[in-house]
Design a protein around this motif. Structure first.
Motif, PDB file in Angstrom:
ATOM      1  N   LEU A   8      -2.299   0.346   7.429  1.00 35.18           N
ATOM      2  CA  LEU A   8      -1.230   1.007   6.682  1.00 35.18           C
ATOM      3  C   LEU A   8      -0.233   0.022   6.080  1.00 35.18           C
ATOM      4  N   GLN A   9      -0.402  -1.258   6.368  1.00 30.25           N
ATOM      5  CA  GLN A   9       0.475  -2.245   5.744  1.00 30.25           C
ATOM      6  C   GLN A   9       0.237  -2.266   4.241  1.00 30.25           C
ATOM      7  N   GLN A  10       1.122  -1.617   3.512  1.00 31.19           N
ATOM      8  CA  GLN A  10       1.051  -1.597   2.047  1.00 31.19           C
ATOM      9  C   GLN A  10      -0.105  -0.777   1.493  1.00 31.19           C
ATOM     10  N   THR A  11      -0.652   0.109   2.306  1.00 24.60           N
ATOM     11  CA  THR A  11      -1.752   0.954   1.835  1.00 24.60           C
ATOM     12  C   THR A  11      -1.474   2.403   2.222  1.00 24.60           C
ATOM     13  N   PRO A  12      -1.598   3.345   1.286  1.00 21.01           N
ATOM     14  CA  PRO A  12      -1.249   4.743   1.531  1.00 21.01           C
ATOM     15  C   PRO A  12      -2.154   5.401   2.575  1.00 21.01           C
ATOM     16  N   VAL A  13      -1.589   6.366   3.296  1.00 22.87           N
ATOM     17  CA  VAL A  13      -2.289   7.059   4.370  1.00 22.87           C
ATOM     18  C   VAL A  13      -3.629   7.664   3.941  1.00 22.87           C
ATOM     19  N   PRO A  14      -3.688   8.388   2.836  1.00 25.18           N
ATOM     20  CA  PRO A  14      -4.954   9.053   2.495  1.00 25.18           C
ATOM     21  C   PRO A  14      -6.116   8.074   2.311  1.00 25.18           C
ATOM     22  N   ARG A  15      -5.800   6.858   1.863  1.00 26.41           N
ATOM     23  CA  ARG A  15      -6.870   5.894   1.661  1.00 26.41           C
ATOM     24  C   ARG A  15      -7.302   5.265   2.989  1.00 26.41           C
ATOM     25  N   GLY A  49      -7.838  -3.222   0.348  1.00 20.92           N
ATOM     26  CA  GLY A  49      -6.966  -4.224  -0.239  1.00 20.92           C
ATOM     27  C   GLY A  49      -6.423  -5.195   0.783  1.00 20.92           C
ATOM     28  N   TYR A  50      -5.877  -6.309   0.283  1.00 20.52           N
ATOM     29  CA  TYR A  50      -5.378  -7.363   1.165  1.00 20.52           C
ATOM     30  C   TYR A  50      -6.344  -7.647   2.309  1.00 20.52           C
ATOM     31  N   PRO A  51      -7.555  -8.089   2.000  1.00 21.30           N
ATOM     32  CA  PRO A  51      -8.588  -8.244   3.033  1.00 21.30           C
ATOM     33  C   PRO A  51      -8.259  -9.271   4.100  1.00 21.30           C
ATOM     34  N   ARG A  52      -7.261 -10.115   3.843  1.00 22.26           N
ATOM     35  CA  ARG A  52      -6.863 -11.031   4.913  1.00 22.26           C
ATOM     36  C   ARG A  52      -6.374 -10.259   6.129  1.00 22.26           C
ATOM     37  N   ARG A  53      -5.903  -9.025   5.898  1.00 22.30           N
ATOM     38  CA  ARG A  53      -5.505  -8.194   7.033  1.00 22.30           C
ATOM     39  C   ARG A  53      -6.683  -7.937   7.962  1.00 22.30           C
ATOM     40  N   ALA A  54      -7.863  -7.775   7.385  1.00 21.60           N
ATOM     41  CA  ALA A  54      -9.057  -7.510   8.197  1.00 21.60           C
ATOM     42  C   ALA A  54      -9.381  -8.710   9.079  1.00 21.60           C
ATOM     43  N   LEU A  55      -9.249  -9.897   8.504  1.00 20.20           N
ATOM     44  CA  LEU A  55      -9.509 -11.100   9.300  1.00 20.20           C
ATOM     45  C   LEU A  55      -8.457 -11.266  10.393  1.00 20.20           C
TER      46      LEU A  55
END
Length: 259
Positions: A8-15, A49-55
């Motif tokens: 949810l960091q900078q990404t909307p809930v529905p997505r 988005g912001y795939p560094r979050r995944a890492l």
DNA sequence: TAGCCGTGGTG
DNA sequence: TCACCAAGGCT
């Protein structure tokens, strides 16, 4: 809770919702995520988005599995020590995951406080300590009720006290709102500069990563060349992806998501 | 600390 | 159409 807050960091809930559901199904425990390959983690992250979050989430899972007995810590300092976990995420986990009395300050809460408490049209630049104190003053003394209020503040900002068109007509705190009392003056302070996107390195990196994500195996350089016309910018961005650990170059010269 | 890091929906 | 926006973190 930790996974959802990362997403949810900078990404909307529905997505986030469908990705979160699948993610938790696949990796129900930190140790399970820690054991996953980064390529699979990045594919599961998809286009959030912001795939560094995944890492960072993957790295945080490694720390939790190795050093916290496979249980997300409840302590703020331990949480903030995890990669990708800052003040907001640590506090959200403590409050919503563990029911603690812990001020949670995100962009929604800052806007609600700016309006309802201070009578301003919007929040100015972050004043971390003061923002925390403002919210702390609003929380009841006991843990559980405070956590409920924290969730309520965020929800109020997300659903009613929105940035663009606040729904003051159905706002439950309208009678107590300082902004309302002041006649809803327009915000005059400094605006955060809008980030351009078209043509930026961010867009190019996204294009390149999308190619890698969409391929089962390694891809030739030519496949990446087709993703963006400007060769110099493309090379720079590909290099930055390698540096960030979002891509790897194999011995044969081909490129792939990291192992 | 200002700027960077993705993506897609919307008024 | 196109800024603006969305539950930040890192350097």
């Amino acid at each position: 809770m930790l996974v959802s807050e990362f997403m949810l960091q900078q990404t909307p809930v529905p997505r986030v919702e469908p990705v979160w559901l699948a993610w938790m199904q696949q990796w129900p425990l930190p140790s399970a995520l820690a054991a996953a390959r980064r390529a699979d983690v990045l594919r599961a992250w998809g286009k959030l988005g912001y795939p560094r979050r995944a890492l960072r989430l993957h790295a945080a899972a490694e720390v939790i599995a190795a050093e916290h007995g496979d249980v997300v810590p409840a302590d703020l300092d331990a949480l903030e020590a995890l990669p990708g976990v800052g003040s907001y995420t640590a506090r959200a986990v403590a409050a919503f995951g563990y029911g603690r009395r812990c001020p949670v300050v995100d962009t929604n809460v800052r806007r609600v406080v700016a309006r309802a408490v201070h009578g301003h049209g919007d929040a100015g630049p972050a004043r971390t300590a003061a923002d925390l104190a403002d919210v702390d003053a609003l929380l009841p003394a006991a843990d559980r009720p405070a956590a409920v209020v924290s969730a309520g503040l965020m929800e109020l900002g997300a659903v009613i006290c929105t940035a663009r068109t606040p729904r003051c007509g159905i706002c439950p705190v309208r009678a107590a709102c300082a902004w309302q009392a002041a006649g809803r003056p327009e915000y005059t302070g400094p605006r955060k500069p809008v980030q351009t996107y078209a043509g930026t390195d961010r867009q190019v990196r996204g294009r390149l990563l999308d190619v890698l994500r969409g391929s089962d195996g390694p891809v030739e350089r030519a496949a990446l060349d087709a993703a963006w016309g400007d060769g110099a910018q493309r090379d720079r961005c590909l290099d930055s992806l390698l540096v960030d650990g979002l891509a790897e170059q194999l011995d044969d010269g081909r490129f792939a998501l990291p192992a």
